[in-house]
Design a protein around this motif. Structure first.
Motif: not given
Length: 393
Positions: A1-11, A136-143, A183-191, A302-303
């Protein structure tokens, strides 16, 4: 099952971030003259008033008023109509020295006083008790997690558009929020959703602003591969955002700790960073936990990795260190914890020395998060080869 995760930043112009930046600018000015200073500097602001408060013990001579005004000017609060102006803001100071009860444990750790340990890294005790997390995680180049990374980028782009004059109606305050679908594999694939709210002049047309922000800020910032026909854009959803910054809301140092770290992706120990010298493990140990986690992921151990570390005030050695890879490690977390113990030293003086944290460098961290910027010492991955050797034993 797909999941959605939200974060925010401020200026930079968000009132809480105004206070963070002033606190860290004052810290930097002090460290330029006195690397051994003890600084816990906090600010609060409302309308055209700023209070600088805290505990500072130092030989440095710093013009706090001047530093605060220069920071406010750099952010962009330079007009009376903003309700907060670097030229006219009233600044009050309530600063005392660090408590001698705290200083005793920091300057001479319990290990040194009670156990007679003479290693120089045992000399300095933790500046407070508490628990800290690094990730740290592997889903972006910034970890870093994708949602907070994109939110920071949007806020940074929003400030860039304003300061370069690409549009002439933006004011300093603003926020961005991004929802990422996994997605179901836990990979981010769309905004899935982008929320962007920006302060603006009174006479700007609402539709023009929304069109400009989408075309000048959002679309150039977010990879088009992550956006599809179902992606939702909410730009200034209230319709108006004229009154903002300290005029519209009070600001306080340390109130954006989730923005500063991982966007809620992992737990937060509770302590903030800005305005604190590196003997405060709220700051230095959180940076070090990120450093450890990033090196583990970069080494291929680890990933993703979450590190928790905890301290007792006045003691050099942490009371606990936990490694959690959520099942992504090539060996067990207990074995990885043994490797961490061999490669990394979590004593405060060791952290300060290894990462060079006694140097002025903190004002930039108060903008767009404390992690993911490759120029920061705690973002380097110089321990990967050492980790790989231990993994292969």
């Amino acid at each position: 099952m797909n999941r959605f995760f939200t974060s925010e930043s401020v200026t930079e112009g968000h009132p809480d971030k105004v206070c963070d930046q002033i606190s860290d600018a004052i810290l930097d000015e002090i460290l330029k003259q006195d690397k051994n200073a003890r600084v816990a500097c906090e600010c609060c602001c409302k309308e055209d008033f700023l209070l600088v408060m805290g505990e500072i013990t130092t030989t440095a001579k710093v013009d706090i008023d001047k530093t605060a005004r220069e920071t406010i000017k750099e952010i962009g609060y330079d007009k009376d109509e903003y309700g907060f102006n670097y030229k006219t803001v009233e600044i009050e100071q309530r600063v005392s020295k660090q408590s001698p009860d705290i200083a005793m444990g920091v300057d001479s750790s319990e290990e040194h006083r009670s156990e007679g340990k003479s290693d120089r890294f045992d000399m300095l005790g933790a500046g407070d008790q508490g628990l800290m997390f690094g990730y740290a995680g592997s889903e972006t180049e910034e970890y870093m997690p994708l949602a907070i990374t994109l939110s920071h980028r949007l806020c940074k782009k929003l400030a860039e558009v304003r300061k370069k004059g690409e549009v002439d109606y933006l004011r300093p305050d603003g926020k961005a929020q991004v929802t990422v679908e996994y997605n179901e594999k836990g990979e981010p694939y769309r905004v899935d959703t982008v929320v962007l709210s920006t302060q603006h002049d009174e006479d700007i047309d609402e539709e023009r602003l929304r069109s400009d922000m989408k075309n000048l800020v959002i679309l150039p910032t977010i990879d088009k591969k992550l956006i599809d026909e179902k992606t939702k854009f909410y730009i200034n959803p209230t319709g108006r955002f004229i009154v903002g910054g300290p005029k519209g809301d009070s600001g306080l140092t340390g109130r954006k700790i989730i923005v500063d770290t991982y966007g809620g992706f992992i737990p937060h120990g509770g302590g903030c960073f800005s305005g604190k010298d590196p003997t405060k493990v709220d700051r230095s140990a959180t940076y070090y936990a990120r450093y450890v986690a990033k090196n583990l992921v970069a080494s291929g151990a680890c990933k993703e990795c979450e590190i928790q570390v905890a301290y007792a005030i006045g003691r050099a050695h942490p009371v606990s260190i936990d490694v959690n890879t959520s099942g992504t490690g090539i060996i067990g977390d207990d074995k990885l914890a043994e490797i961490v113990g061999k490669v990394f030293d979590f004593r405060p003086m060791a952290i300060i020395t290894e990462l060079g944290l006694d140097k002025p460098q903190y004002a930039p961290t108060a903008r767009y998060g404390h992690f993911g910027n490759p120029s920061y010492a705690w973002e380097k991955t110089d321990k990967t080869e050492e980790i790989k050797k231990l993994l292969n034993k």
